[in-house]
Design a protein around this motif. Structure first.
Motif, short mmCIF file in Angstrom:
data_model
loop_
_atom_site.label_atom_id
_atom_site.label_comp_id
_atom_site.label_asym_id
_atom_site.label_seq_id
_atom_site.Cartn_x
_atom_site.Cartn_y
_atom_site.Cartn_z
N VAL A 133 0.86 -1.19 0.00
CA VAL A 133 0.00 0.00 0.00
C VAL A 133 0.89 1.24 0.00
O VAL A 133 1.76 1.36 0.87
CB VAL A 133 -0.92 0.02 1.25
N PRO A 134 0.69 2.12 -0.96
CA PRO A 134 1.53 3.33 -0.98
C PRO A 134 1.24 4.23 0.22
O PRO A 134 0.18 4.17 0.82
CB PRO A 134 1.13 4.00 -2.29
N GLU A 135 2.22 5.04 0.52
CA GLU A 135 2.08 5.94 1.68
C GLU A 135 1.14 7.10 1.35
O GLU A 135 1.22 7.67 0.25
CB GLU A 135 3.46 6.48 2.04
N LEU A 136 0.26 7.43 2.29
CA LEU A 136 -0.61 8.58 2.10
C LEU A 136 0.23 9.84 2.26
O LEU A 136 0.76 10.12 3.33
CB LEU A 136 -1.73 8.59 3.15
N ALA A 137 0.39 10.56 1.15
CA ALA A 137 1.27 11.73 1.17
C ALA A 137 0.51 13.01 1.47
O ALA A 137 1.04 13.96 2.02
CB ALA A 137 1.97 11.85 -0.18
N TYR A 138 -0.75 13.04 1.07
CA TYR A 138 -1.49 14.29 1.22
C TYR A 138 -2.98 13.99 1.23
O TYR A 138 -3.45 13.18 0.42
CB TYR A 138 -1.17 15.24 0.06
N SER A 139 -3.71 14.62 2.11
CA SER A 139 -5.16 14.46 2.13
C SER A 139 -5.81 15.83 2.16
O SER A 139 -5.56 16.63 3.07
CB SER A 139 -5.58 13.66 3.36
N ALA A 140 -6.62 16.11 1.15
CA ALA A 140 -7.29 17.42 1.11
C ALA A 140 -8.19 17.59 2.32
O ALA A 140 -8.30 18.68 2.90
CB ALA A 140 -8.10 17.54 -0.18
N HIS A 141 -8.82 16.50 2.72
CA HIS A 141 -9.72 16.55 3.88
C HIS A 141 -8.93 16.93 5.14
O HIS A 141 -9.34 17.79 5.92
CB HIS A 141 -10.39 15.19 4.06
N ARG A 142 -7.77 16.28 5.31
CA ARG A 142 -6.94 16.57 6.49
C ARG A 142 -6.43 18.02 6.44
O ARG A 142 -6.37 18.71 7.44
CB ARG A 142 -5.77 15.59 6.52
N HIS A 143 -6.09 18.44 5.24
CA HIS A 143 -5.58 19.80 5.05
C HIS A 143 -6.64 20.83 5.45
O HIS A 143 -6.36 21.80 6.17
CB HIS A 143 -5.20 19.98 3.59
N ARG A 144 -7.88 20.59 5.02
CA ARG A 144 -8.97 21.51 5.37
C ARG A 144 -9.22 21.51 6.87
O ARG A 144 -9.45 22.55 7.48
CB ARG A 144 -10.25 21.09 4.65
N ALA A 145 -9.18 20.34 7.46
CA ALA A 145 -9.45 20.23 8.90
C ALA A 145 -8.41 21.02 9.69
O ALA A 145 -8.73 21.64 10.71
CB ALA A 145 -9.45 18.77 9.31
N ALA A 146 -7.17 21.01 9.21
CA ALA A 146 -6.11 21.71 9.94
C ALA A 146 -6.34 23.21 9.99
O ALA A 146 -5.99 23.88 10.97
CB ALA A 146 -4.75 21.41 9.30
#
Lengths: 211, 185
Positions: free
Chosen positions: A1-14
């Motif tokens: 499984v490739p590494e999760l590099a970026y999540s738009a959802h996480r970015h918005r939450a921050a």
């Protein structure tokens, strides 16, 4: 499984944890999630301000929409020395005043408002405190038609929104002494118009301008 | 707080052109004291305008605002596409009423194309220099991902709030995958 590099959802939450100033810095870096969070926070107060200036809900929402758009388009021009609220309020109030100037003549037909208020008078006994918000708003719209756009804006920002004079001066783009001058003249005009149009509500003003 | 001397407070406020000391606390008291309200409104009826009505703004109103602003920004980036090429000019009223909300089918097609182009571009290795990406304060995507996203400016048009981006690195190839239900082919 490739590494999760970026999540738009996480970015918005921050961004939800960020201050208004941090949001504007993010917007300057063209971060759309920061703009979305600013829209989340500021839509309600900006719509209130525009609505109080214009007295029209649909126009108020349109003004706020264009405010956010202009804020994005001019994002590189934000000066960090300003309070974010000041900058945003300034854009919104300038737009609202432009609309107000354009449709000024529509505010002249106020006779039906006066007739309605007189018809409900027996129920509230000429008591301003017992008038509904809609009646208060109708009276304000009628009296405020005698104010200049600047006077109306200063009165609303200072007396209704409760902003300090210093911030009102920044929003309006003038000196604090000019704000005091606008406010003084706005109060004087409103009291005179109240005495003339609604003497039954004028209370202690009947004898003069001073409270 | 006991009932303040409104006559003195209001006279001082009028003379100063500013709120005197203790005025904010007095106003807070005023909201809960009918007797003070009657007294102050008799002295200065303009204080009634503190009760100008507020407009209810719901969560769906805010979401509609976000979408409308996003649509205006998209329209301004694509000359001639918005509303039959009508100029924006930042004028009020025009935006929402002109119906500039994104077209679902078009967005879907653009999204699929974006994934394909992005993957292709990355498998071909580094090309022209890319502009400095914005420094991420809120999250920390790798520089490779940031550059890729920044280079592929069309990705921002996707507007996929829940998208996840994966990165696979190898000696000869770097692949970025955008995962979102709307991209399920």
């Amino acid at each position: 499984v490739p590494e999760l590099a970026y999540s738009a959802h996480r970015h918005r939450a921050a961004w939800k944890e960020a201050t208004d100033l941090e949001l504007l810095v993010g917007i300057q870096r063209s971060d759309e999630a920061a703009l979305d969070e600013l829209i989340q926070r500021k839509t309600a107060p900006l719509v209130q301000l525009a609505y109080r200036i214009l007295g029209d809900a649909e126009e108020a929402r349109d003004i706020v929409q264009v405010t956010f758009y202009r804020l994005w388009e001019n994002r590189t021009r934000f000066d960090h020395r300003w309070s974010p609220n000041t900058w945003i309020y300034r854009i919104a109030s300038n737009l609202a005043i432009d609309v107000l100037r354009a449709r000024r003549s529509r505010e002249r037909a106020t006779e039906p408002v006066r007739q309605h208020l007189r018809s409900v008078a027996p129920d509230h006994g000429w008591d301003l405190d017992r008038l509904g918000e809609a009646e208060i708003a109708a009276i304000f719209r009628e009296l405020a038609s005698g104010l200049s756009e600047r006077q109306r804006l200063v009165f609303l920002l200072r007396e209704v929104e409760g902003l300090p004079s210093q911030e009102v001066a920044r929003v309006v783009g003038c000196r604090e002494s000019t704000v005091r001058n606008h406010l003084f003249n706005a109060r004087k005009t409103l009291r005179a118009e109240l005495r003339r149009r609604y003497p039954e509500y004028a209370g202690a003003l009947r004898g003069g301008d001073e409270p | 707080m006991s009932c303040p001397s409104w006559r003195a407070l209001l006279a001082e406020r009028e003379a100063l052109g500013e709120d005197p000391r203790g005025f904010a606390e007095a106003l807070a008291h005023l909201d809960g004291c009918p007797a003070c309200r009657r007294e102050t409104l008799a002295l200065d009826p303009l204080l009634a305008f503190r009760r100008l009505p507020a407009l209810a703004v719901s969560a769906s109103d805010v979401e509609a605002m976000r979408q409308a602003v996003a649509a205006m920004r998209r329209a301004s980036r694509v000359p001639g596409e918005a509303a039959g090429g009508a100029p924006l000019g930042g004028r009020p009223i025009a935006g929402r009423r002109a119906g500039w909300l994104p077209d679902g089918a078009r967005s879907w097609g653009r999204a699929a194309a974006a994934v394909a182009l992005l993957a292709l571009g990355l498998t071909l290795g580094p090309g022209r220099p890319v502009p400095e990406p914005p420094s991420g304060e809120a999250s920390t995507p790798s520089r490779q991902v940031q550059e890729a996203l920044f280079q592929a400016s069309f990705v921002e048009d996707l507007d996929l709030a829940d998208a996840r981006i994966y990165q696979v690195d190898s000696a000869e190839m770097q692949v970025v995958m955008i995962v979102h239900p709307s991209l399920d082919l």
